[in-house]
Design a protein around this motif. Structure first.
Motif, mmCIF file in Angstrom:
data_model
loop_
_atom_site.group_PDB
_atom_site.id
_atom_site.type_symbol
_atom_site.label_atom_id
_atom_site.label_comp_id
_atom_site.label_asym_id
_atom_site.label_seq_id
_atom_site.Cartn_x
_atom_site.Cartn_y
_atom_site.Cartn_z
ATOM 1 N N ALA A 164 -22.375 10.792 -30.451
ATOM 2 C CA ALA A 164 -20.900 10.713 -30.417
ATOM 3 C C ALA A 164 -20.311 11.240 -31.722
ATOM 4 O O ALA A 164 -19.313 11.981 -31.716
ATOM 5 C CB ALA A 164 -20.459 9.269 -30.182
ATOM 6 N N VAL A 165 -20.957 10.894 -32.839
ATOM 7 C CA VAL A 165 -20.488 11.405 -34.132
ATOM 8 C C VAL A 165 -20.659 12.926 -34.182
ATOM 9 O O VAL A 165 -19.766 13.641 -34.636
ATOM 10 C CB VAL A 165 -21.259 10.722 -35.300
ATOM 11 N N ALA A 166 -21.788 13.417 -33.685
ATOM 12 C CA ALA A 166 -22.029 14.869 -33.684
ATOM 13 C C ALA A 166 -20.956 15.595 -32.882
ATOM 14 O O ALA A 166 -20.399 16.610 -33.332
ATOM 15 C CB ALA A 166 -23.416 15.159 -33.113
ATOM 16 N N VAL A 167 -20.642 15.070 -31.701
ATOM 17 C CA VAL A 167 -19.627 15.705 -30.848
ATOM 18 C C VAL A 167 -18.251 15.633 -31.523
ATOM 19 O O VAL A 167 -17.498 16.612 -31.534
ATOM 20 C CB VAL A 167 -19.582 15.025 -29.448
ATOM 21 N N ALA A 168 -17.945 14.484 -32.127
ATOM 22 C CA ALA A 168 -16.642 14.317 -32.795
ATOM 23 C C ALA A 168 -16.497 15.313 -33.943
ATOM 24 O O ALA A 168 -15.451 15.951 -34.091
ATOM 25 C CB ALA A 168 -16.508 12.880 -33.307
ATOM 26 N N LEU B 43 -18.123 18.209 -34.410
ATOM 27 C CA LEU B 43 -18.025 19.582 -33.900
ATOM 28 C C LEU B 43 -16.643 19.844 -33.300
ATOM 29 O O LEU B 43 -16.050 20.896 -33.533
ATOM 30 C CB LEU B 43 -19.107 19.844 -32.843
ATOM 31 N N SER B 44 -16.132 18.868 -32.544
ATOM 32 C CA SER B 44 -14.818 19.044 -31.906
ATOM 33 C C SER B 44 -13.726 19.201 -32.950
ATOM 34 O O SER B 44 -12.927 20.132 -32.889
ATOM 35 C CB SER B 44 -14.472 17.838 -31.031
ATOM 36 N N ASN B 45 -13.710 18.269 -33.912
ATOM 37 C CA ASN B 45 -12.617 18.298 -34.876
ATOM 38 C C ASN B 45 -12.750 19.414 -35.900
ATOM 39 O O ASN B 45 -11.755 19.853 -36.465
ATOM 40 C CB ASN B 45 -12.494 16.941 -35.592
ATOM 41 N N TYR B 46 -13.971 19.876 -36.131
ATOM 42 C CA TYR B 46 -14.151 20.942 -37.123
ATOM 43 C C TYR B 46 -13.957 22.325 -36.496
ATOM 44 O O TYR B 46 -13.371 23.209 -37.115
ATOM 45 C CB TYR B 46 -15.541 20.859 -37.741
ATOM 46 N N LEU B 47 -14.445 22.481 -35.269
ATOM 47 C CA LEU B 47 -14.472 23.834 -34.694
ATOM 48 C C LEU B 47 -13.495 24.062 -33.551
ATOM 49 O O LEU B 47 -12.954 25.151 -33.401
ATOM 50 C CB LEU B 47 -15.889 24.149 -34.171
ATOM 51 N N LEU B 48 -13.300 23.039 -32.713
ATOM 52 C CA LEU B 48 -12.624 23.316 -31.441
ATOM 53 C C LEU B 48 -11.132 23.019 -31.413
ATOM 54 O O LEU B 48 -10.350 23.854 -30.983
ATOM 55 C CB LEU B 48 -13.327 22.539 -30.310
ATOM 56 N N ASN B 49 -10.733 21.824 -31.840
ATOM 57 C CA ASN B 49 -9.311 21.508 -31.680
ATOM 58 C C ASN B 49 -8.504 21.824 -32.937
ATOM 59 O O ASN B 49 -9.051 22.102 -33.992
ATOM 60 C CB ASN B 49 -9.129 20.057 -31.224
ATOM 61 N N ARG B 50 -7.186 21.765 -32.769
ATOM 62 C CA ARG B 50 -6.277 22.153 -33.850
ATOM 63 C C ARG B 50 -6.146 21.008 -34.855
ATOM 64 O O ARG B 50 -5.878 19.859 -34.475
ATOM 65 C CB ARG B 50 -4.904 22.486 -33.239
ATOM 66 N N ALA B 51 -6.350 21.350 -36.148
ATOM 67 C CA ALA B 51 -6.242 20.326 -37.195
ATOM 68 C C ALA B 51 -4.854 19.690 -37.155
ATOM 69 O O ALA B 51 -3.843 20.393 -37.132
ATOM 70 C CB ALA B 51 -6.495 20.953 -38.558
ATOM 71 N N GLY B 52 -4.818 18.369 -37.140
ATOM 72 C CA GLY B 52 -3.540 17.663 -37.124
ATOM 73 C C GLY B 52 -2.969 17.475 -35.730
ATOM 74 O O GLY B 52 -1.972 16.767 -35.557
ATOM 75 N N GLY B 53 -3.592 18.087 -34.741
ATOM 76 C CA GLY B 53 -3.111 17.961 -33.360
ATOM 77 C C GLY B 53 -3.456 16.592 -32.780
ATOM 78 O O GLY B 53 -4.198 15.807 -33.377
ATOM 79 N N TRP C 30 -9.768 8.815 -34.805
ATOM 80 C CA TRP C 30 -9.737 7.357 -34.612
ATOM 81 C C TRP C 30 -11.000 6.887 -33.887
ATOM 82 O O TRP C 30 -11.557 5.840 -34.233
ATOM 83 C CB TRP C 30 -8.487 6.943 -33.828
ATOM 84 N N ALA C 31 -11.421 7.658 -32.909
ATOM 85 C CA ALA C 31 -12.654 7.298 -32.179
ATOM 86 C C ALA C 31 -13.841 7.306 -33.138
ATOM 87 O O ALA C 31 -14.702 6.416 -33.097
ATOM 88 C CB ALA C 31 -12.881 8.280 -31.039
ATOM 89 N N LEU C 32 -13.868 8.293 -34.028
ATOM 90 C CA LEU C 32 -14.944 8.393 -35.020
ATOM 91 C C LEU C 32 -14.965 7.158 -35.921
ATOM 92 O O LEU C 32 -16.033 6.600 -36.201
ATOM 93 C CB LEU C 32 -14.766 9.662 -35.855
ATOM 94 N N LEU C 33 -13.780 6.731 -36.329
ATOM 95 C CA LEU C 33 -13.681 5.536 -37.173
ATOM 96 C C LEU C 33 -14.222 4.304 -36.435
ATOM 97 O O LEU C 33 -14.941 3.486 -37.027
ATOM 98 C CB LEU C 33 -12.212 5.322 -37.560
ATOM 99 N N ALA C 34 -13.899 4.207 -35.153
ATOM 100 C CA ALA C 34 -14.381 3.070 -34.346
ATOM 101 C C ALA C 34 -15.907 3.125 -34.210
ATOM 102 O O ALA C 34 -16.591 2.092 -34.334
ATOM 103 C CB ALA C 34 -13.726 3.096 -32.968
ATOM 104 N N ILE C 35 -16.443 4.326 -33.986
ATOM 105 C CA ILE C 35 -17.900 4.486 -33.853
ATOM 106 C C ILE C 35 -18.586 4.067 -35.158
ATOM 107 O O ILE C 35 -19.599 3.355 -35.148
ATOM 108 C CB ILE C 35 -18.266 5.953 -33.512
ATOM 109 N N LEU C 36 -18.021 4.509 -36.284
ATOM 110 C CA LEU C 36 -18.605 4.154 -37.582
ATOM 111 C C LEU C 36 -18.577 2.642 -37.789
ATOM 112 O O LEU C 36 -19.556 2.053 -38.263
ATOM 113 C CB LEU C 36 -17.838 4.840 -38.723
#
Lengths: 226, 86
Positions: free
Chosen positions: A37-41, A43-53, A61-67
């Motif tokens: 889940a961390v790996a996907v998060a 990759l998604s936030n670094y490469l795929l979606n728009r920063a700040g979107g 937030w999901a990453l924070l919950a996973i951590l």
């Protein structure tokens, strides 16, 4: 206790158990799920979606919950998932890397096996967690602690509403001190995000080299139980 | 005739490129007004987002170059125009 595992008595570093842990650690479902889940998060936030979107904020937030869940698991989870099983020890990590390189260089010595992360892996895990926590916290600072729902509402105003209402909301946030530190937070957020990706690449390379040296695929136990 | 048109187009091209939004232009304080104003200035808006207290409009000029136009949400004035690639 996990299959083929030995009790851990040491506090400074994981103890090697040469020849006794042929299968290596068996990771429980929460460790495996949180890892991917961390790996996907990332990759998604670094490469795929728009920063700040909106997606970026939701995933943050999901990453924070996973951590948070994984950190709690480090205290109450099975032995191989507990922090006490892989305390960071840079000197042990260096010794392990040297042994790994000797093995890869053709030395016949047996590479020590560990019931949890090996010392180099342990240092990497803590470094990654520290950077992920930093990325998450600076992300919260940048958004003034706004929830993903609030961010979506703000974006709706940007796209269809009156922008002067955003100024009013921002001035109120500034009065409460929520908007302070946005500039430094952005810088730290970007540097930490880059470091996460660099560390992840080193982690992948380390797993590949360790798999080669041990003669078994270390990715498999992170995918399924056996 | 074609040759004359081509020469005229070549002469006018740099001036057309200059007809981009510039700092100080007031484009409005909502997406509809800003979109219309930016299109009139030669930049077709593809997205708006809030960034550091400004509204960032992403727009594309006639040469398909992508620009970031920052707008003060209080006054509707353009505060910065950046090449997206930079």
């Amino acid at each position: 206790m996990a299959q083929g595992q030995t009790p851990l008595g040491g506090r400074s570093a994981p103890r090697p158990a040469i020849g006794r842990l042929a299968g290596g650690p068996v990771w429980d479902p929460l460790v495996r799920l949180s890892h991917w889940a961390v790996a996907v998060a990332v990759l998604s936030n670094y490469l795929l979606n728009r920063a700040g979107g909106t997606w970026h904020v939701w995933i943050g937030w999901a990453l924070l919950a996973i951590l948070a869940v994984r950190f709690a698991w480090g205290f109450v989870g099975p032995q191989e998932a507990r922090f006490t099983s892989f305390l960071p020890n840079p000197f042990a990590a260096l010794r392990h890397i040297k042994a790994l390189l000797r093995k890869l260089g053709g030395n016949r010595e047996t590479l020590p096996e560990y019931p949890s992360h090996n010392p180099a892996g342990a240092v990497m895990v803590y470094a990654l967690w520290a950077m992920l926590a930093l990325v998450s916290i600076t992300g919260l600072v940048m958004t003034g602690g706004a929830s993903p729902v609030q961010m979506a509402q703000q974006q709706a105003i940007v796209e269809t509403g009156d922008w002067t209402t955003l100024v009013q909301a921002e001035e109120e946030a500034d009065e409460e001190g929520k908007g302070a530190g946005g500039a430094w937070a952005k810088e730290v957020h970007e540097v930490a995000a880059n470091l996460v990706v660099i560390l992840a690449l080193i982690h992948v390379a380390g797993v590949a080299l360790e798999s080669r040296a041990l003669g078994r695929n270390l990715v498999r136990p992170m995918l399924r139980k056996s | 005739m074609k040759k004359t048109f081509l020469i005229a187009a070549m002469i006018c091209a740099p001036f057309a490129a200059m007809a981009m939004p510039v700092v100080g232009d007031v484009v409005g304080t909502n997406a509809a007004d800003a979109t219309a104003a930016l299109v009139a200035k030669g930049c077709a808006v593809t997205a708006f987002e809030a960034e550091d207290g400004s509204i960032e409009a992403q727009c594309t000029d006639e040469a398909m170059k992508v620009w970031e136009v920052y707008i003060d949400p209080k006054t509707g004035a353009v505060t910065e125009v950046k090449d997206e690639a930079e």
